[in-house]
Design a protein around this motif. Structure first.
Motif, PDB file in Angstrom:
ATOM      1  N   PRO A  22      44.989  40.430  52.168  1.00 29.92           N
ATOM      2  CA  PRO A  22      45.086  39.880  53.611  1.00 29.92           C
ATOM      3  C   PRO A  22      45.983  40.666  54.231  1.00 29.92           C
ATOM      4  N   GLY A  23      46.795  41.426  53.874  1.00 29.76           N
ATOM      5  CA  GLY A  23      48.113  41.815  54.759  1.00 29.76           C
ATOM      6  C   GLY A  23      49.313  41.156  54.507  1.00 29.76           C
ATOM      7  N   LYS A  24      50.252  42.005  55.034  1.00 34.45           N
ATOM      8  CA  LYS A  24      51.454  41.500  54.850  1.00 34.45           C
ATOM      9  C   LYS A  24      52.004  40.510  56.018  1.00 34.45           C
ATOM     10  N   GLY A  25      52.773  39.690  55.793  1.00 37.65           N
ATOM     11  CA  GLY A  25      53.127  38.616  56.623  1.00 37.65           C
ATOM     12  C   GLY A  25      54.827  38.625  56.763  1.00 37.65           C
ATOM     13  N   LYS A  26      55.567  37.751  57.427  1.00 39.11           N
ATOM     14  CA  LYS A  26      56.984  37.646  57.555  1.00 39.11           C
ATOM     15  C   LYS A  26      57.852  37.345  56.241  1.00 39.11           C
ATOM     16  N   GLN A  27      56.989  36.578  55.329  1.00 38.82           N
ATOM     17  CA  GLN A  27      57.402  35.912  54.047  1.00 38.82           C
ATOM     18  C   GLN A  27      56.327  36.492  53.015  1.00 38.82           C
ATOM     19  N   GLY A  28      56.157  37.569  52.601  1.00 44.27           N
ATOM     20  CA  GLY A  28      55.188  37.813  51.731  1.00 44.27           C
ATOM     21  C   GLY A  28      53.820  37.962  52.192  1.00 44.27           C
ATOM     22  N   LEU A  31      27.277  39.392  42.535  1.00 43.63           N
ATOM     23  CA  LEU A  31      28.695  40.050  42.671  1.00 43.63           C
ATOM     24  C   LEU A  31      28.418  41.627  43.412  1.00 43.63           C
ATOM     25  N   GLU A  32      27.369  42.290  43.489  1.00 45.45           N
ATOM     26  CA  GLU A  32      27.043  43.231  44.364  1.00 45.45           C
ATOM     27  C   GLU A  32      27.436  43.161  45.862  1.00 45.45           C
ATOM     28  N   GLN A  33      26.883  41.751  46.319  1.00 46.50           N
ATOM     29  CA  GLN A  33      26.989  41.244  47.519  1.00 46.50           C
ATOM     30  C   GLN A  33      28.467  41.186  47.990  1.00 46.50           C
ATOM     31  N   VAL A  34      29.245  40.368  46.771  1.00 44.05           N
ATOM     32  CA  VAL A  34      30.410  40.093  47.177  1.00 44.05           C
ATOM     33  C   VAL A  34      31.150  41.454  47.431  1.00 44.05           C
ATOM     34  N   ARG A  35      31.229  42.439  46.480  1.00 40.49           N
ATOM     35  CA  ARG A  35      32.008  43.732  46.336  1.00 40.49           C
ATOM     36  C   ARG A  35      31.637  44.500  47.587  1.00 40.49           C
ATOM     37  N   ALA A  36      30.363  44.270  48.520  1.00 39.84           N
ATOM     38  CA  ALA A  36      30.060  44.890  49.457  1.00 39.84           C
ATOM     39  C   ALA A  36      30.422  44.116  50.709  1.00 39.84           C
ATOM     40  N   CYS A  37      30.793  43.034  50.789  1.00 38.46           N
ATOM     41  CA  CYS A  37      31.110  42.357  51.700  1.00 38.46           C
ATOM     42  C   CYS A  37      32.056  42.942  52.759  1.00 38.46           C
ATOM     43  N   THR A  38      31.883  42.649  53.814  1.00 40.35           N
ATOM     44  CA  THR A  38      32.902  43.272  55.004  1.00 40.35           C
ATOM     45  C   THR A  38      33.077  42.173  56.255  1.00 40.35           C
ATOM     46  N   LEU A  39      33.088  40.848  55.698  1.00 46.12           N
ATOM     47  CA  LEU A  39      33.087  39.736  56.834  1.00 46.12           C
ATOM     48  C   LEU A  39      34.379  40.029  57.489  1.00 46.12           C
ATOM     49  N   CYS A  40      35.418  40.334  57.062  1.00 44.07           N
ATOM     50  CA  CYS A  40      36.770  40.344  57.733  1.00 44.07           C
ATOM     51  C   CYS A  40      37.075  41.686  57.959  1.00 44.07           C
ATOM     52  N   LYS A  41      36.441  42.549  58.118  1.00 42.92           N
ATOM     53  CA  LYS A  41      36.739  44.018  58.489  1.00 42.92           C
ATOM     54  C   LYS A  41      37.337  44.428  59.632  1.00 42.92           C
ATOM     55  N   ALA A  42      37.250  43.122  60.970  1.00 43.06           N
ATOM     56  CA  ALA A  42      38.032  43.343  62.134  1.00 43.06           C
ATOM     57  C   ALA A  42      39.394  42.925  61.773  1.00 43.06           C
ATOM     58  N   GLN A  43      39.889  42.029  60.887  1.00 43.43           N
ATOM     59  CA  GLN A  43      41.236  41.866  60.534  1.00 43.43           C
ATOM     60  C   GLN A  43      42.036  42.519  59.473  1.00 43.43           C
TER      61      GLN A  43
END
Length: 199
Positions: free
Chosen positions: A94-100, A14-26
């Protein structure tokens, strides 16, 4: 009885999950997860919304309020990791899209889900909330709709799975157009949860 090894495995994971930054570019990573080896109910949704991203508390929004009504669970039980594990399809907003909101990145699921679920040996009932969670865990044709999945709940119950629509206010029309869901499925789900004796 949960072994010390099981507990010791999950804590660093869980510590690894909470520290995850795999998607930090997006996106702006802030993983949200709740889990304990003792949990008997597993909730798999899609991904945290913007409010949950800010608070860091899973289902801390109007969707969560409706979900807890469906489940007939108060916040004390819902937020007790020894009773309820909350492992969304993706752990970050994940961020906002056109429909939610945008779909949950599958990289998160591919990286973490098998490892986390392997450390939850006492799960007796799993909720699959929304089309993304169902696509990951139900062995159905790709064209199968969410409505078909939810309507076939009796079949999936044999596997201790409950496909549900997302409780977002955006789905109010679906709920209005499918009154059988709250009239028939929800009471049966509440009965199934009562048998878990979470309270």
């Amino acid at each position: 009885m949960i072994s010390a090894d099981r507990k010791n495995n999950l804590v660093p994971l869980l510590e690894q999950v909470r520290a995850c930054t795999l998607c930090k570019a997006q996106l702006d990573p802030r993983p949200v997860i709740q889990a304990s080896p003792e949990a008997r109910l597993l909730i798999i949704g899609q991904a945290p919304g913007s409010k949950v991203h800010r608070s860091g508390i899973p289902w801390d929004d109007m969707s969560g309020d409706r979900l807890r009504q469906w489940l007939n669970l108060d916040k004390e039980i819902f937020y007790n990791p020894q009773k309820v594990a909350i492992v969304p399809a993706a752990f970050c907003y994940p961020g906002k899209g056109k429909q939610g909101d945008l779909p949950p990145p599958k990289l998160c699921f591919d990286t973490w889900h098998k490892r986390v679920l392997a450390e939850l040996p006492n799960i007796e009932l799993t909720l699959l909330i929304g089309q993304y969670a169902q696509a990951l865990y139900l062995n159905t044709p790709s064209k199968t709709s969410l409505t078909e999945n939810v309507a076939n709940f009796a079949y999936y119950n044999k596997q201790a799975l409950w496909p549900l629509p997302h409780p977002s206010p955006r789905n109010r029309h679906w709920i209005a157009n499918n009154p059988w869901f709250e009239q028939s499925l929800v009471p049966q789900l509440q009965n199934a949860l009562a048998k878990l004796a979470l309270s």
